[in-house]
Design an enzyme around this catalytic site. Sequence first.
Site, PDB file in Angstrom:
ATOM      1  N   SER A 176      34.057   0.254  15.368  1.00 54.25           N
ATOM      2  CA  SER A 176      33.773  -0.910  14.975  1.00 54.25           C
ATOM      3  C   SER A 176      34.816  -1.969  14.890  1.00 54.25           C
ATOM      4  O   SER A 176      34.734  -3.122  15.091  1.00 54.25           O
ATOM      5  CB  SER A 176      33.192  -0.831  13.440  1.00 54.25           C
TER       6      SER A 176
ATOM      7  N   HIS B 103      29.247   7.112  14.063  1.00 57.20           N
ATOM      8  CA  HIS B 103      30.142   6.442  13.366  1.00 57.20           C
ATOM      9  C   HIS B 103      29.660   6.187  11.937  1.00 57.20           C
ATOM     10  O   HIS B 103      29.123   7.127  11.213  1.00 57.20           O
ATOM     11  CB  HIS B 103      30.433   4.999  14.039  1.00 57.20           C
TER      12      HIS B 103
ATOM     13  N   HIS C 172      36.410  14.711  13.085  1.00 52.25           N
ATOM     14  CA  HIS C 172      36.990  13.219  13.124  1.00 52.25           C
ATOM     15  C   HIS C 172      37.825  13.066  14.466  1.00 52.25           C
ATOM     16  O   HIS C 172      38.307  13.999  14.776  1.00 52.25           O
ATOM     17  CB  HIS C 172      37.822  12.830  11.837  1.00 52.25           C
TER      18      HIS C 172
ATOM     19  N   ARG D   4      39.007  10.064   1.277  1.00 59.31           N
ATOM     20  CA  ARG D   4      38.022   9.565   1.005  1.00 59.31           C
ATOM     21  C   ARG D   4      36.961  10.319   0.498  1.00 59.31           C
ATOM     22  O   ARG D   4      36.108  10.030  -0.451  1.00 59.31           O
ATOM     23  CB  ARG D   4      37.348   8.302   2.247  1.00 59.31           C
TER      24      ARG D   4
ATOM     25  N   ASP E 256      31.729  10.510   5.345  1.00 60.29           N
ATOM     26  CA  ASP E 256      30.479  10.556   5.114  1.00 60.29           C
ATOM     27  C   ASP E 256      29.775  11.805   4.511  1.00 60.29           C
ATOM     28  O   ASP E 256      28.588  11.756   4.302  1.00 60.29           O
ATOM     29  CB  ASP E 256      29.925  10.197   6.579  1.00 60.29           C
TER      30      ASP E 256
HETATM   31  N1  HAX Z   1      29.631  19.119  14.559  1.00 58.31           N
HETATM   32  C1  HAX Z   1      29.557  20.019  15.631  1.00 58.31           C
HETATM   33  N2  HAX Z   1      30.208  19.651  16.928  1.00 58.31           N
HETATM   34  C2  HAX Z   1      31.075  19.015  16.758  1.00 58.31           C
HETATM   35  C3  HAX Z   1      31.383  18.085  15.285  1.00 58.31           C
HETATM   36  C4  HAX Z   1      30.696  18.414  14.318  1.00 58.31           C
HETATM   37  N3  HAX Z   1      30.690  17.756  13.052  1.00 58.31           N
HETATM   38  N4  HAX Z   1      32.353  17.420  15.637  1.00 58.31           N
HETATM   39  C5  HAX Z   1      32.985  17.565  16.932  1.00 58.31           C
HETATM   40  N5  HAX Z   1      32.275  18.276  17.546  1.00 58.31           N
HETATM   41  C6  HAX Z   1      32.218  18.869  18.855  1.00 58.31           C
HETATM   42  C7  HAX Z   1      32.041  17.324  19.737  1.00 58.31           C
HETATM   43  O1  HAX Z   1      30.664  17.202  19.846  1.00 58.31           O
HETATM   44  C8  HAX Z   1      32.570  17.743  21.214  1.00 58.31           C
HETATM   45  O2  HAX Z   1      31.516  18.546  21.688  1.00 58.31           O
HETATM   46  P1  HAX Z   1      31.420  18.506  23.209  1.00 58.31           P
HETATM   47  O3  HAX Z   1      32.797  18.909  23.846  1.00 58.31           O
HETATM   48  O4  HAX Z   1      30.253  19.266  23.575  1.00 58.31           O
HETATM   49  O5  HAX Z   1      31.280  17.208  23.685  1.00 58.31           O
HETATM   50  C9  HAX Z   1      34.026  18.793  20.482  1.00 58.31           C
HETATM   51  O6  HAX Z   1      33.359  19.387  19.355  1.00 58.31           O
HETATM   52  C10 HAX Z   1      35.120  18.004  20.509  1.00 58.31           C
HETATM   53  O7  HAX Z   1      34.895  16.935  19.848  1.00 58.31           O
HETATM   54  P2  HAX Z   1      36.075  16.172  18.992  1.00 58.31           P
HETATM   55  O8  HAX Z   1      37.320  15.971  19.856  1.00 58.31           O
HETATM   56  O9  HAX Z   1      36.568  17.196  17.932  1.00 58.31           O
HETATM   57  O10 HAX Z   1      35.586  15.087  18.304  1.00 58.31           O
HETATM   58  P3  HAX Z   1      35.491  13.542  18.923  1.00 58.31           P
HETATM   59  O11 HAX Z   1      36.960  12.718  18.727  1.00 58.31           O
HETATM   60  O12 HAX Z   1      34.845  13.571  20.142  1.00 58.31           O
HETATM   61  O13 HAX Z   1      34.366  12.840  17.937  1.00 58.31           O
HETATM   62  C11 HAX Z   1      33.429  12.549  15.794  1.00 58.31           C
HETATM   63  C12 HAX Z   1      34.577  12.955  16.436  1.00 58.31           C
HETATM   64  C13 HAX Z   1      33.407  12.059  14.392  1.00 58.31           C
HETATM   65  C14 HAX Z   1      32.256  11.752  16.504  1.00 58.31           C
HETATM   66  C15 HAX Z   1      32.761  14.210  16.051  1.00 58.31           C
HETATM   67  O14 HAX Z   1      33.512  14.930  15.067  1.00 58.31           O
HETATM   68  C16 HAX Z   1      31.381  14.072  15.203  1.00 58.31           C
HETATM   69  O15 HAX Z   1      30.071  14.001  16.104  1.00 58.31           O
HETATM   70  N6  HAX Z   1      30.860  14.495  13.804  1.00 58.31           N
HETATM   71  C17 HAX Z   1      29.816  14.462  13.284  1.00 58.31           C
HETATM   72  C18 HAX Z   1      29.205  13.110  13.075  1.00 58.31           C
HETATM   73  C19 HAX Z   1      30.061  12.333  11.939  1.00 58.31           C
HETATM   74  O16 HAX Z   1      30.372  12.890  10.942  1.00 58.31           O
HETATM   75  N7  HAX Z   1      30.413  11.056  12.197  1.00 58.31           N
HETATM   76  C20 HAX Z   1      31.351  10.288  11.263  1.00 58.31           C
HETATM   77  C21 HAX Z   1      32.716  10.334  11.368  1.00 58.31           C
HETATM   78  C22 HAX Z   1      33.371   9.100  10.582  1.00 58.31           C
HETATM   79  C23 HAX Z   1      33.252   7.796  10.692  1.00 58.31           C
HETATM   80  O17 HAX Z   1      33.560   7.187  11.685  1.00 58.31           O
HETATM   81  N8  HAX Z   1      32.462   7.263   9.844  1.00 58.31           N
HETATM   82  O18 HAX Z   1      32.110   6.027  10.449  1.00 58.31           O
END
Ligand code: HAX
Length: 423
Positions: free
Chosen positions: A233, A263, A309, A318, A364
């Site tokens: 964002s 996000h 994350h 947080r 979150d």
């Molecule tokens: N559950 C299952 N799998 C997860 C995961 C979770 N909570 N977090 C990461 N992974 C997976 C990813 O989907 C990715 O899988 P693929 O290789 O199959 O694509 C793999 O682990 C590697 O990902 P990563 O490098 O650890 O994480 P990213 O930096 O790509 O993404 C995210 C970070 C926050 C988007 C990710 O951890 C996620 O999707 N979490 C769940 C959603 C969430 O809680 N989002 C909020 C984050 C905080 C925020 O920004 N708030 O605004």
Amino acid sequence: MASLYNTLEEKIPVWRDDVESLLKNNGSSVISDVTLTQAYGGMRGVKGLVCDTSSVSPDTGLIIRGKPLLDIIDILPEQVFFLLLADEMPDEDALTNLQSQLSEHAVVPDYIWTILNSMPEDSHPMAMLNTAVLAMEKESVFRKNYDKGLSKEDFWKPMLEDGLSLIAKLPAIGAGVYRIRFQKSGLIEPDGSLDWGANFAHMLGLNDPDGNVKKLMRLYLMLHCDHEGGNASAFTSLTIGSTLSDLYYAVSGGLNALAGPLHGLANQECLKFVLEIRDKFGGAPSRDELEQLCWDRLKNGRVIPGYGHAVLRCPDPRFTAFMNFGKEHIENDDVFHIVETLFDVVPEVLKKHGKAKNPWPNVDAASGALLYHYGLREFSYYTVLFSISRSMGIISQIVINRALGIPIMRPKSVTTRWLKDNC
Ligand code: HAX
């Protein structure tokens, strides 16, 4: 008179000199290399932006102007806004001055209520909030002054004015979105005697006999204020802002990025997940049941919301702050209990699963349980709360970038063919 404006007016020339001499003496220093994996991987870890308002350390989490978050969780959101922008805490005079400016600008134009009331009844609250922010673009003082030929040196001044005006109105707009979208009976007038966060809680109209909703809203709005410059964002807003478009365009655009489930929307996803667990088990399940449920979800190719994350590699401070609030105020709540058990179970499951680089909870994972307890049960609304808070960081970053004359964003993209030929 101490004010945010006066403090910035003193500091901005110093910051400009600092940056100028850094560029002059160290302009060709290499601060990052980029691998092919990073180019296909959302630029994760590429250092290509400067953000002074805050930084996120993988093992400490959010640090605001050099202060680790957990050291300053008791300050008001408007104090954190001052800190983000001015790199110092406001003294009493400066805080009073900021609070009175926010009250002065708090009145929302009538056309916003007409717009919000005419949106489809099933509009997402984030679509309503972002539409309202964008619709107020015509109020932009920056745009009007720019059209008259404002000098570059002074760009930051009307940007600050726009920023204060927008931040002042967001609590009433946010509360209005809640009351209109969820058909509560009418809008609630602001209470000029309350601080920014408490006034927002008041306008939401939740039952608050012991003042805990106000406490929670102050905490919520403080904790979500900023997360350095590269998150989706902030980065979106900074890119829009870099074209010299005004804050209404930039903030609305950035908040659209916050509305994605990976996000800011993760807070709604997260509570939805917790409530599904409660409904499936008729209450709080055992540790083993929860572990099995997480595995089933992962096997279906779904993420565990609230965990993982892009930068953090530790429990998010947080999250810790929200858990501490929950332990103090709502320890016996069923939904909060599920959140606590998930914290026991999920990190181990994610470690065994072996994909997520960070198995720990993010911001979150806990916030929804607290909101739910205090009667804010319409979880599609939760990202609006996040947005009101995050606007402070986004606005601070854009005002500073404008003061420093950061040019239009334009990283270079390459084609897959180029990579094949050159790697
Ligand atoms: N559950 C299952 N799998 C997860 C995961 C979770 N909570 N977090 C990461 N992974 C997976 C990813 O989907 C990715 O899988 P693929 O290789 O199959 O694509 C793999 O682990 C590697 O990902 P990563 O490098 O650890 O994480 P990213 O930096 O790509 O993404 C995210 C970070 C926050 C988007 C990710 O951890 C996620 O999707 N979490 C769940 C959603 C969430 O809680 N989002 C909020 C984050 C905080 C925020 O920004 N708030 O605004």
